[in-house]
Design a protein around this motif. Structure first.
Motif, PDB file in Angstrom:
ATOM      1  N   SER A   1       0.818  -1.200   0.000  1.00 43.50           N
ATOM      2  CA  SER A   1       0.000   0.000   0.000  1.00 43.50           C
ATOM      3  C   SER A   1       0.862   1.265   0.000  1.00 43.50           C
ATOM      4  N   GLY A   2       0.708   2.060  -1.059  1.00 37.99           N
ATOM      5  CA  GLY A   2       1.430   3.327  -1.141  1.00 37.99           C
ATOM      6  C   GLY A   2       2.905   3.184  -1.450  1.00 37.99           C
ATOM      7  N   PRO A   3       3.279   2.454  -2.515  1.00 37.49           N
ATOM      8  CA  PRO A   3       4.706   2.349  -2.866  1.00 37.49           C
ATOM      9  C   PRO A   3       5.269   3.714  -3.231  1.00 37.49           C
ATOM     10  N   PHE A   4       6.425   4.048  -2.678  1.00 40.26           N
ATOM     11  CA  PHE A   4       6.910   5.415  -2.802  1.00 40.26           C
ATOM     12  C   PHE A   4       8.251   5.534  -3.509  1.00 40.26           C
ATOM     13  N   VAL A   5       9.142   4.580  -3.262  1.00 39.49           N
ATOM     14  CA  VAL A   5      10.507   4.686  -3.784  1.00 39.49           C
ATOM     15  C   VAL A   5      10.978   3.307  -4.246  1.00 39.49           C
ATOM     16  N   VAL A   6      11.721   3.284  -5.364  1.00 44.52           N
ATOM     17  CA  VAL A   6      12.489   2.104  -5.750  1.00 44.52           C
ATOM     18  C   VAL A   6      13.952   2.539  -5.895  1.00 44.52           C
ATOM     19  N   PRO A   7      14.837   2.109  -4.999  1.00 45.52           N
ATOM     20  CA  PRO A   7      16.242   2.507  -5.133  1.00 45.52           C
ATOM     21  C   PRO A   7      16.944   1.727  -6.239  1.00 45.52           C
ATOM     22  N   ASP A   8      17.962   2.346  -6.825  1.00 43.42           N
ATOM     23  CA  ASP A   8      18.778   1.662  -7.826  1.00 43.42           C
ATOM     24  C   ASP A   8      19.449   0.433  -7.209  1.00 43.42           C
ATOM     25  N   ASP A   9      19.485  -0.657  -7.972  1.00 43.12           N
ATOM     26  CA  ASP A   9      20.165  -1.869  -7.528  1.00 43.12           C
ATOM     27  C   ASP A   9      20.398  -2.754  -8.742  1.00 43.12           C
ATOM     28  N   PRO A  10      21.493  -3.499  -8.787  1.00 41.56           N
ATOM     29  CA  PRO A  10      21.746  -4.342  -9.958  1.00 41.56           C
ATOM     30  C   PRO A  10      20.748  -5.473 -10.145  1.00 41.56           C
ATOM     31  N   ALA A  11      20.127  -5.967  -9.058  1.00 36.72           N
ATOM     32  CA  ALA A  11      19.371  -7.209  -9.183  1.00 36.72           C
ATOM     33  C   ALA A  11      17.987  -7.223  -8.547  1.00 36.72           C
ATOM     34  N   GLU A  12      17.729  -6.404  -7.525  1.00 36.42           N
ATOM     35  CA  GLU A  12      16.497  -6.553  -6.756  1.00 36.42           C
ATOM     36  C   GLU A  12      15.775  -5.234  -6.542  1.00 36.42           C
ATOM     37  N   LEU A  13      14.451  -5.338  -6.339  1.00 31.75           N
ATOM     38  CA  LEU A  13      13.642  -4.188  -5.954  1.00 31.75           C
ATOM     39  C   LEU A  13      13.380  -4.235  -4.452  1.00 31.75           C
ATOM     40  N   TRP A  14      13.512  -3.079  -3.847  1.00 28.96           N
ATOM     41  CA  TRP A  14      13.116  -2.893  -2.451  1.00 28.96           C
ATOM     42  C   TRP A  14      12.078  -1.783  -2.450  1.00 28.96           C
ATOM     43  N   VAL A  15      10.845  -2.108  -2.101  1.00 25.89           N
ATOM     44  CA  VAL A  15       9.732  -1.174  -2.258  1.00 25.89           C
ATOM     45  C   VAL A  15       9.056  -0.935  -0.906  1.00 25.89           C
ATOM     46  N   PRO A  16       9.244   0.246  -0.310  1.00 26.26           N
ATOM     47  CA  PRO A  16       8.558   0.549   0.946  1.00 26.26           C
ATOM     48  C   PRO A  16       7.086   0.869   0.719  1.00 26.26           C
ATOM     49  N   SER A  17       6.243   0.395   1.632  1.00 25.62           N
ATOM     50  CA  SER A  17       4.794   0.648   1.570  1.00 25.62           C
ATOM     51  C   SER A  17       4.477   1.824   2.484  1.00 25.62           C
ATOM     52  N   PHE A  18       4.455   3.032   1.912  1.00 27.74           N
ATOM     53  CA  PHE A  18       4.309   4.227   2.735  1.00 27.74           C
ATOM     54  C   PHE A  18       2.966   4.289   3.471  1.00 27.74           C
ATOM     55  N   SER A  19       1.942   3.683   2.899  1.00 27.55           N
ATOM     56  CA  SER A  19       0.637   3.647   3.579  1.00 27.55           C
ATOM     57  C   SER A  19       0.479   2.402   4.437  1.00 27.55           C
ATOM     58  N   GLY A  20       1.556   1.661   4.622  1.00 30.55           N
ATOM     59  CA  GLY A  20       1.516   0.438   5.409  1.00 30.55           C
ATOM     60  C   GLY A  20       2.644   0.381   6.418  1.00 30.55           C
ATOM     61  N   ASP A  21       3.219  -0.817   6.583  1.00 27.81           N
ATOM     62  CA  ASP A  21       4.253  -0.991   7.600  1.00 27.81           C
ATOM     63  C   ASP A  21       5.366  -1.944   7.162  1.00 27.81           C
ATOM     64  N   ASP A  22       5.464  -2.204   5.860  1.00 25.66           N
ATOM     65  CA  ASP A  22       6.469  -3.164   5.429  1.00 25.66           C
ATOM     66  C   ASP A  22       7.240  -2.678   4.200  1.00 25.66           C
ATOM     67  N   VAL A  23       8.346  -3.385   3.952  1.00 25.21           N
ATOM     68  CA  VAL A  23       9.150  -3.205   2.749  1.00 25.21           C
ATOM     69  C   VAL A  23       9.097  -4.519   1.978  1.00 25.21           C
ATOM     70  N   TRP A  24       8.735  -4.424   0.686  1.00 23.96           N
ATOM     71  CA  TRP A  24       8.700  -5.604  -0.164  1.00 23.96           C
ATOM     72  C   TRP A  24      10.045  -5.757  -0.868  1.00 23.96           C
ATOM     73  N   ARG A  25      10.562  -6.988  -0.815  1.00 24.77           N
ATOM     74  CA  ARG A  25      11.787  -7.323  -1.525  1.00 24.77           C
ATOM     75  C   ARG A  25      11.429  -8.242  -2.689  1.00 24.77           C
ATOM     76  N   LEU A  26      11.787  -7.824  -3.894  1.00 28.62           N
ATOM     77  CA  LEU A  26      11.357  -8.517  -5.112  1.00 28.62           C
ATOM     78  C   LEU A  26      12.550  -8.763  -6.020  1.00 28.62           C
ATOM     79  N   ARG A  27      12.505  -9.875  -6.757  1.00 31.46           N
ATOM     80  CA  ARG A  27      13.567 -10.164  -7.711  1.00 31.46           C
ATOM     81  C   ARG A  27      12.989 -10.332  -9.106  1.00 31.46           C
ATOM     82  N   PRO A  28      13.347  -9.465 -10.036  1.00 29.35           N
ATOM     83  CA  PRO A  28      12.834  -9.620 -11.406  1.00 29.35           C
ATOM     84  C   PRO A  28      13.347 -10.901 -12.056  1.00 29.35           C
ATOM     85  N   ARG A  29      12.493 -11.489 -12.889  1.00 31.34           N
ATOM     86  CA  ARG A  29      12.918 -12.650 -13.672  1.00 31.34           C
ATOM     87  C   ARG A  29      13.608 -12.201 -14.949  1.00 31.34           C
TER      88      ARG A  29
END
Length: 304
Positions: free
Chosen positions: A276-304
């Motif tokens: 809920s409320g993704p705000f920032v995606v920082p640069d990274d060679p391999a993974e996404l780290w997406v904070p949920s500004f309207s929530g309480d967690d950070v999602w860690r994702l790996r693109p295929r």
């Protein structure tokens, strides 16, 4: 980045895709950090997340996806970056930039900046911070922990991006972005891109502006100082994008999605649903780290 050992990897389904694409990303972890996580920086084997409502920076071990340290900071932490062997964050309510030593997990300097600091970035040997409430960008010298330059720019300066040869500044009130010369410490060019280009990303000589007025990404070539492409298809209120695995990933704050843009072909590849409320995606060679500004967690994702 270290291999993930025992962590289970789940598939995150595609929401929409360009030309019927069936691509996907893998969800590595959802990490509880506190109320209103705002931004993430990656450095020293860790992800550093600002937690806006709790006045904390949370250190996450990238090997385990576990929170290993909570650091009390000033009020309203949001933007965060790494540089000069330190972690730097800005605090919106207290109008400060703070420096954290990753060796000791402690705040080692607090620097007064302008009204309503909005973003922070490291480049050209300095820390740069936008001050939304007073139309300035401050340049901080890490050697002294002091403001070295005050640069007048735009009306409501927002996001920052560091390109090959310049510091770029977004603006909520203007249809253009500003180019700052780090050698001259002043705005040397404004490039018209569209309404509300608040947030920026950069790779090499290319700058990407999230144009909220048209739900698009404006691509700017800094060698010509011109917008060369407008990529449509973002969600509602595109915000602070990042380059991950060679693509541009654009969080859409009010759509609860992230849109993947192929920057070689200048088109949307897919859009995925996140917290809920993704705000920032920082640069990274391999993974996404997406904070949920309207929530309480950070999602860690790996693109295929």
């Amino acid at each position: 980045m270290r291999r993930l050992g025992l962590l289970a990897v789940a598939s995150l389904a595609l929401v929409t895709g360009a030309e019927g694409s069936s691509g996907a990303v893998d969800l590595v972890a959802k990490i509880k950090v506190g109320t209103q996580p705002c931004s993430v920086a990656l450095a020293d084997g860790s992800a550093w997340a600002t937690v806006f409502a709790d006045d904390e920076v949370v250190r996450i071990d990238t090997g385990t996806s576990q929170v290993v340290k909570r650091i009390a900071v000033d009020s309203g932490p949001c933007g965060i970056t790494a540089g000069a062997g330190s972690i730097w964050l800005m605090n919106f309510r207290d109008a400060t930039v703070q420096r954290i030593d990753p060796e000791t997990n402690t705040v080692t300097a607090t620097i007064r900046v302008g009204l309503q600091p909005y973003d922070v970035a490291y480049g050209f040997g300095s820390v740069w911070v936008t001050n939304f409430g007073e139309s300035t960008v401050f340049r901080i010298d890490p050697a002294t922990n002091r403001v070295a330059q005050r640069i007048r720019t735009g009306q409501q300066p927002g996001g920052l991006a560091i390109s090959r040869s310049a510091v770029w500044v977004g603006d909520l009130a203007l249809p253009s972005i500003a180019r700052i010369s780090p050698a001259r410490n002043r705005v040397v060019k404004r490039v018209r891109v569209g309404a509300k280009p608040v947030w920026l990303a950069a790779k090499g000589y290319t700058v990407f502006a999230s144009v909220q007025g048209s739900r698009s990404i404006a691509r700017v070539d800094e060698r010509t100082n011109r917008r060369v492409r407008l990529i449509r298809g973002m969600g509602v209120q595109p915000v602070d994008a990042g380059i991950v695995a060679g693509d541009l990933w654009v969080p859409n704050l009010r759509s609860n999605t992230v849109t993947r843009v192929d920057i070689k072909r200048n088109r949307v590849k897919e859009t995925i649903r996140v917290g809920s409320g993704p705000f920032v995606v920082p640069d990274d060679p391999a993974e996404l780290w997406v904070p949920s500004f309207s929530g309480d967690d950070v999602w860690r994702l790996r693109p295929r």
